[in-house]
Write a protein that holds these residues in place. Sequence first.
Motif, PDB file in Angstrom:
ATOM      1  N   ASP A   1      55.529   4.984  47.064  1.00 41.93           N
ATOM      2  CA  ASP A   1      55.270   4.366  48.372  1.00 41.93           C
ATOM      3  C   ASP A   1      55.874   2.970  48.450  1.00 41.93           C
ATOM      4  N   GLN A   2      55.724   2.188  47.371  1.00 38.61           N
ATOM      5  CA  GLN A   2      56.274   0.832  47.354  1.00 38.61           C
ATOM      6  C   GLN A   2      57.801   0.871  47.393  1.00 38.61           C
ATOM      7  N   ALA A   3      58.413   1.806  46.648  1.00 35.03           N
ATOM      8  CA  ALA A   3      59.874   1.931  46.644  1.00 35.03           C
ATOM      9  C   ALA A   3      60.382   2.303  48.025  1.00 35.03           C
ATOM     10  N   CYS A   4      59.655   3.157  48.726  1.00 35.32           N
ATOM     11  CA  CYS A   4      60.045   3.540  50.089  1.00 35.32           C
ATOM     12  C   CYS A   4      60.040   2.329  51.019  1.00 35.32           C
ATOM     13  N   GLU A   5      59.034   1.473  50.868  1.00 31.60           N
ATOM     14  CA  GLU A   5      58.940   0.281  51.721  1.00 31.60           C
ATOM     15  C   GLU A   5      60.044  -0.726  51.407  1.00 31.60           C
ATOM     16  N   ASP A   6      60.357  -0.879  50.119  1.00 35.03           N
ATOM     17  CA  ASP A   6      61.309  -1.907  49.690  1.00 35.03           C
ATOM     18  C   ASP A   6      62.769  -1.488  49.832  1.00 35.03           C
ATOM     19  N   ALA A   7      63.065  -0.198  49.755  1.00 37.30           N
ATOM     20  CA  ALA A   7      64.458   0.270  49.715  1.00 37.30           C
ATOM     21  C   ALA A   7      65.019   0.498  51.119  1.00 37.30           C
ATOM     22  N   SER A   8      66.298   0.156  51.258  1.00 30.57           N
ATOM     23  CA  SER A   8      66.973   0.432  52.533  1.00 30.57           C
ATOM     24  C   SER A   8      68.017   1.530  52.357  1.00 30.57           C
TER      25      SER A   8
ATOM     26  N   GLU B   1      70.173   4.378  46.919  1.00 37.00           N
ATOM     27  CA  GLU B   1      70.407   3.679  45.646  1.00 37.00           C
ATOM     28  C   GLU B   1      69.313   2.651  45.382  1.00 37.00           C
ATOM     29  N   ASP B   2      68.915   1.902  46.418  1.00 34.81           N
ATOM     30  CA  ASP B   2      67.827   0.932  46.270  1.00 34.81           C
ATOM     31  C   ASP B   2      66.530   1.626  45.869  1.00 34.81           C
ATOM     32  N   PHE B   3      66.286   2.774  46.474  1.00 35.79           N
ATOM     33  CA  PHE B   3      65.077   3.547  46.174  1.00 35.79           C
ATOM     34  C   PHE B   3      65.077   3.955  44.707  1.00 35.79           C
ATOM     35  N   HIS B   4      66.230   4.476  44.239  1.00 34.06           N
ATOM     36  CA  HIS B   4      66.364   4.923  42.853  1.00 34.06           C
ATOM     37  C   HIS B   4      66.149   3.754  41.890  1.00 34.06           C
ATOM     38  N   ARG B   5      66.764   2.603  42.198  1.00 36.34           N
ATOM     39  CA  ARG B   5      66.609   1.415  41.334  1.00 36.34           C
ATOM     40  C   ARG B   5      65.165   0.941  41.299  1.00 36.34           C
ATOM     41  N   ALA B   6      64.473   1.008  42.452  1.00 42.02           N
ATOM     42  CA  ALA B   6      63.089   0.539  42.503  1.00 42.02           C
ATOM     43  C   ALA B   6      62.167   1.380  41.627  1.00 42.02           C
ATOM     44  N   LEU B   7      62.487   2.655  41.474  1.00 40.58           N
ATOM     45  CA  LEU B   7      61.652   3.531  40.662  1.00 40.58           C
ATOM     46  C   LEU B   7      61.933   3.373  39.169  1.00 40.58           C
ATOM     47  N   TYR B   8      63.116   2.888  38.801  1.00 43.39           N
ATOM     48  CA  TYR B   8      63.458   2.803  37.389  1.00 43.39           C
ATOM     49  C   TYR B   8      63.621   1.425  36.940  1.00 43.39           C
TER      50      TYR B   8
END
Length: 199
Positions: A182-189, A192-199
């Motif tokens: 949920d946090q990665a979804c909010e932070d990523a645009s 690639e941003d989503f993937h980086r936020a999770l790892y």
Amino acid sequence: MRGKYNGNGKFYSGIPSKHQRNESGIDYCLQQKKVADADSGRRLVSGVNCNGENAFTEFMATKTAHHKKCGMNFYHYVQSFSPSKSVTAEQVHEICLAFAKKAWPGHEVLVTTHTDVAHLHNHFVVNTVSFVDGIKYYRSEKDYFAMQRESDRLCREYGLSVVEQPKAKEPARYARMREAIDQACEDASTAEDFHRALY
């Protein structure tokens, strides 16, 4: 499964099998001290597709006619109501009859309402052999939950509350993963941003 009080309209089964193979389970349900309604003076005993007072004899006649006297003779269910609700024994018995007609079409069912304890409760004893076609009733877990839903529906129809099933608690690691996603979804645009936020 039979045990502590299960709340208003809560439906459960579980009479030990030694009582399901003979007349003693039915005799228990028919005890005068349990089925006597002080308000109306009547015995709260009925039958669906049979005479409740003569249920065992009729159950066994059906089994004999279809050559199915072995194995499980009947199932026994209980539907319990909260002592804190203002519901009469007659109303509880009416719910009992409506439920039995819906839950076990083609089967003989003894229906009784017990009034001897603080919480009114119904007993259903179901002949395992259908009087219509001789097919034996099989209950699955899916059937059991369908019966619970029907019991709850009827109780709501009569203006009674039901015990809501609490949601199973999610294991902590899944809750943390859900929060991270949920946090990665909010932070990523971007993906690639989503993937980086999770790892």
